[in-house]
Design an enzyme around this catalytic site. Structure first.
Site, short mmCIF file in Angstrom:
data_model
loop_
_atom_site.label_atom_id
_atom_site.label_comp_id
_atom_site.label_asym_id
_atom_site.label_seq_id
_atom_site.Cartn_x
_atom_site.Cartn_y
_atom_site.Cartn_z
N ARG A 48 0.87 -1.19 0.00
CA ARG A 48 0.00 0.00 0.00
C ARG A 48 0.90 1.23 0.00
NH1 ARG A 48 -5.46 1.28 3.45
NH2 ARG A 48 -6.20 -0.21 1.90
N HIS B 226 -7.57 0.72 -6.41
CA HIS B 226 -7.71 -0.17 -5.24
C HIS B 226 -8.38 -1.46 -5.72
CE1 HIS B 226 -7.90 -1.50 -1.24
NE2 HIS B 226 -8.82 -0.71 -0.71
N GLN C 123 -10.20 -4.11 -3.46
CA GLN C 123 -11.51 -3.69 -2.98
C GLN C 123 -12.60 -4.13 -3.96
OE1 GLN C 123 -12.31 -2.03 -0.01
NE2 GLN C 123 -14.33 -2.70 -0.64
N ASP D 90 -17.67 6.68 -1.49
CA ASP D 90 -16.43 6.58 -0.71
C ASP D 90 -16.21 7.97 -0.08
OD1 ASP D 90 -14.02 5.73 0.37
OD2 ASP D 90 -12.91 5.83 -1.52
N CYS E 127 -16.59 1.09 0.64
CA CYS E 127 -15.39 0.30 0.96
C CYS E 127 -15.01 0.40 2.44
CB CYS E 127 -14.23 0.71 0.07
SG CYS E 127 -13.69 2.41 0.34
N ARG F 213 -13.53 -9.14 1.62
CA ARG F 213 -12.11 -8.88 1.35
C ARG F 213 -11.32 -10.16 1.64
NH1 ARG F 213 -10.33 -3.64 1.48
NH2 ARG F 213 -8.53 -4.62 0.54
N1 CP Z 1 -11.47 -0.53 2.39
C1 CP Z 1 -10.19 -0.52 2.79
O1 CP Z 1 -9.28 -0.76 2.03
O2 CP Z 1 -10.03 -0.25 4.12
P1 CP Z 1 -8.66 -0.06 4.88
O3 CP Z 1 -8.10 1.27 4.49
O4 CP Z 1 -9.04 -0.11 6.34
O5 CP Z 1 -7.72 -1.17 4.51
N1 NVA Z 2 -10.32 6.47 -1.16
C1 NVA Z 2 -9.93 6.00 0.15
C2 NVA Z 2 -10.07 4.52 0.25
C3 NVA Z 2 -9.72 3.94 1.58
C4 NVA Z 2 -9.87 2.46 1.62
C5 NVA Z 2 -8.51 6.44 0.41
O1 NVA Z 2 -7.67 6.33 -0.48
O2 NVA Z 2 -8.23 6.90 1.53
#
Ligand code: CP
Ligand code: NVA
Length: 300
Positions: free
Chosen positions: A104, A131, A134, A219, A259, A287
């Protein structure tokens, strides 16, 4: 054979994605029966997370533990990457020691650089652009509720962010129509929209996007790293909240997805996310199952 990575959904073919979703359903049923298949004893997963996470971290760690492997969580605070060692060198070293890397990070190019220097599969656990993990869970969740989703309609209301951009790729790969409602200045990348014009439409009218939709998804308005823009974004997205009135525009059997993490009272009303059309807890659980199927596909 060259190493297969999962940096965006298009790293897999539509057939592979369909099989992955079906397999995820089987793995979910097995999990429910208490049947845990130890497929990867002694294998190691490194999780390199340069941003916070609850669901992605917990689901990958739990999935890998169920499969019999060992996972190591590597935060830039603790490893030399955080002190200036390059991603290329980090990838070269880690891929000599582990079997899969889950990453990440912010810049998608950083992930691509890492993957280019890794001899083991690299999985995108979120970048600023995409992502994909997701979406595996989201498609599994949608399929569980509505069966075959080919030809159905999804409405994404809000920021044209990393999650929205993965929904765009999913529309083509899984054969559904996507309508995005986003204000000017907060839309997905123009090139991505242009190459998906046959299956994706954009509007600034949330009600028009939601009309008759089978799934309504949103989101956060400010993603990780955009905290400083929070006030400007609150203003820009006024009128884009998914509330009960907007849900009445969708199909009667429509589901709501997010998400998570969510901000009740901002992008979604509490009455929606905590209401009967919301499937967000199944979505979060999925997930786990979808990523197990992904690991099987990449690692064999
Ligand atoms: N939806 C998602 O990826 O959540 P986190 O940021 O908690 O991993
Ligand atoms: N769009 C959000 C998704 C988190 C899972 C972010 O990038 O923070």
């Amino acid at each position: 054979m060259s190493t297969r990575h999962f940096l965006t959904l298009t790293d897999l073919t539509p057939d592979e994605l369909g099989a992955l979703i079906a397999r995820a359903g089987e793995l979910k049923a097995a999990h429910r029966r208490g049947d845990r298949q130890v497929r990867y004893p002694g294998k190691v997963m490194a999780m390199l997370f340069e941003k916070s996470s609850t669901r992605t971290r917990a689901s990958f760690e739990a999935a890998w533990t169920h499969l019999g492997g060992h996972s190591m969580f590597l935060s830039p605070r603790d490893i030399q990457l955080g002190r200036g060692e390059t991603v290329e060198d980090s990838a070269r070293v880690l891929s000599r020691m582990v079997d899969v890397l889950v990453v990440r990070t912010a810049a998608h190019e950083r992930l691509e650089l890492l993957a280019a220097n890794s001899t083991v599969p690299v999985i995108n656990a979120l970048t600023d652009r995409f992502h994909p993990c997701q979406l595996l869970a989201d498609i599994l969740t949608w399929t569980e509720r509505h069966g075959d989703i080919r030809g159905r309609t999804a409405a994404f209301i809000g920021d044209g962010n990393n999650v929205c951009q993965s929904w765009i790729k999913a529309a083509r790969l899984f054969g559904f129509e996507l309508r995005i409602a986003a204000p000017a200045g907060y839309r997905p990348e123009p090139e991505l929209l242009a190459t998906h014009a046959d299956c994706v439409q954009v509007t600034d009218d949330p009600a028009a996007a939601a009309a008759g939709a089978d799934v309504v998804v949103t989101d956060v308005w400010a993603s990780m790293g955009q905290e400083d823009e929070s006030a400007a974004r609150q203003a820009a997205f006024a009128g884009y909240q998914v509330d009960p009135a907007l849900m009445t525009k969708a199909a009667p059997a429509a589901i709501f997805m997010h998400c998570l993490p969510a901000h009740r009272g901002e992008e979604v009303a509490a009455a929606v996310i905590d209401g009967p059309q919301s499937v967000v807890w199944d979505e979060a659980e999925n997930r786990l199952h979808a990523q197990k199927a992904l690991l099987e596909l990449l690692l064999g």
